[in-house]
Design an enzyme around this catalytic site. Structure first.
Site, PDB file in Angstrom:
ATOM      1  N   HIS A  60     -24.991 -17.545  -3.190  1.00  0.00           N
ATOM      2  CA  HIS A  60     -23.932 -17.788  -4.171  1.00  0.00           C
ATOM      3  C   HIS A  60     -24.155 -16.924  -5.412  1.00  0.00           C
ATOM      4  O   HIS A  60     -23.207 -16.294  -5.915  1.00  0.00           O
ATOM      5  CB  HIS A  60     -23.914 -19.268  -4.548  1.00  0.00           C
ATOM      6  CG  HIS A  60     -22.960 -19.589  -5.671  1.00  0.00           C
ATOM      7  ND1 HIS A  60     -21.640 -19.914  -5.452  1.00  0.00           N
ATOM      8  CD2 HIS A  60     -23.139 -19.624  -7.012  1.00  0.00           C
ATOM      9  CE1 HIS A  60     -21.050 -20.140  -6.604  1.00  0.00           C
ATOM     10  NE2 HIS A  60     -21.943 -19.974  -7.579  1.00  0.00           N
ATOM     11  N   GLU A  61     -25.385 -16.885  -5.905  1.00  0.00           N
ATOM     12  CA  GLU A  61     -25.681 -16.062  -7.084  1.00  0.00           C
ATOM     13  C   GLU A  61     -25.510 -14.580  -6.769  1.00  0.00           C
ATOM     14  O   GLU A  61     -25.038 -13.809  -7.621  1.00  0.00           O
ATOM     15  CB  GLU A  61     -27.096 -16.341  -7.589  1.00  0.00           C
ATOM     16  CG  GLU A  61     -27.328 -17.782  -8.031  1.00  0.00           C
ATOM     17  CD  GLU A  61     -26.307 -18.266  -9.038  1.00  0.00           C
ATOM     18  OE1 GLU A  61     -25.810 -17.443  -9.834  1.00  0.00           O
ATOM     19  OE2 GLU A  61     -25.988 -19.473  -9.050  1.00  0.00           O
ATOM     20  N   HIS A  81     -21.977 -13.618  -7.209  1.00  0.00           N
ATOM     21  CA  HIS A  81     -21.564 -13.266  -8.570  1.00  0.00           C
ATOM     22  C   HIS A  81     -21.855 -11.799  -8.865  1.00  0.00           C
ATOM     23  O   HIS A  81     -21.050 -11.111  -9.509  1.00  0.00           O
ATOM     24  CB  HIS A  81     -22.295 -14.144  -9.591  1.00  0.00           C
ATOM     25  CG  HIS A  81     -21.766 -15.541  -9.664  1.00  0.00           C
ATOM     26  ND1 HIS A  81     -20.418 -15.817  -9.794  1.00  0.00           N
ATOM     27  CD2 HIS A  81     -22.401 -16.748  -9.646  1.00  0.00           C
ATOM     28  CE1 HIS A  81     -20.246 -17.131  -9.843  1.00  0.00           C
ATOM     29  NE2 HIS A  81     -21.428 -17.716  -9.751  1.00  0.00           N
TER      30      HIS A  81
END
Length: 238
Positions: free
Chosen positions: A103-104, A107
């Site tokens: 998920h990071e 980004h």
């Protein structure tokens, strides 16, 4: 509606339910992460390795991955182009850790691909921080200095508008976070980082985390509506 016998019903009707929702969402993400922290991937990829795979899968280079202290303190810092993964994610091979790490990385991919919502959110951060500091002083000044007449009303409206920037920021956060999770799961599936069964652990962890952002948006909206209702009630009394 906001006041009966001096009791602030706006808090009971608006704020309290959202605060309860926020507490439930926070508890849910912690329990879900804990549950799937015991489900380990067959490939034995660590969170850091999985994040690197997501970057490579999307053709993104130059992003550092570092370890940071704490639990679920994971984040991507666009200023230094660094993904920071917490102690419970960086070296863990669990499906929960891989989901969070990817998920990071999502980004980082958003910034690399010039994803519009995350660029817009980053652009309004200084304005949002400035507005959050001015909001309550402006509202209080407008309430206390009623002798200023229409200027008093203007100060209150400006304070509410400044506070409304926090809600705008939260609204922009929702598509950013959902999109990062979608990118993460697509990379996990396409690159074969997890088996079909293991993907469920990562997906449920990310869904639980997403609800915390929904709750934060609900709280921001409730607080904004409460200010509007209280001021509207004050205007009717005047």
């Amino acid at each position: 509606m906001p006041y009966y016998y001096g009791f602030d019903w706006t808090y009971l009707v608006l704020i309290l339910p959202c605060m309860i929702f926020s507490l439930i969402a926070s508890s849910r993400v912690n329990s879900t992460f804990k549950k799937y922290s015991t489900q380990y991937s067959q490939r034995r990829l660590t969170g850091a390795e999985a994040a690197q795979q997501v970057l490579r899968h999307n053709g993104v280079s130059g992003v550092r991955i570092e370890r940071v202290a704490g639990n679920l303190t994971d984040h991507y810092d666009p200023r230094t182009n660094v993904i920071r993964l917490s102690d419970s994610v960086y070296a863990s091979t669990s499906t929960a850790a891989i989901g969070v790490a990817c998920h990071e990385a999502g980004h980082a991919v958003q910034y690399a691909k010039d994803y519009a919502p995350i660029k817009l959110r980053a652009a309004i951060i200084p304005l949002t921080n400035f507005g959050s500091k001015l909001a309550m002083p402006l509202i209080l000044a407008g309430i206390l200095f009623t002798f200023l007449g229409e200027l008093s009303t203007l100060l209150v409206y400006l304070g509410i508008a400044a506070f409304g920037l926090s809600f705008v920021f939260q609204m922009l956060t929702l598509p950013v976070e959902f999109n990062a999770s979608r990118r993460a799961m697509q990379a996990i599936e396409n690159a074969g980082l997890l088996t079909s069964e293991e993907q469920q652990g990562a997906r449920k962890t990310l869904k639980a985390a997403a609800m915390t952002y929904v709750a934060a948006t609900a709280v921001a909206l409730a607080q904004l509506l409460r200010l509007i209702m209280i001021f509207g009630n004050r205007r009717r009394r005047d």
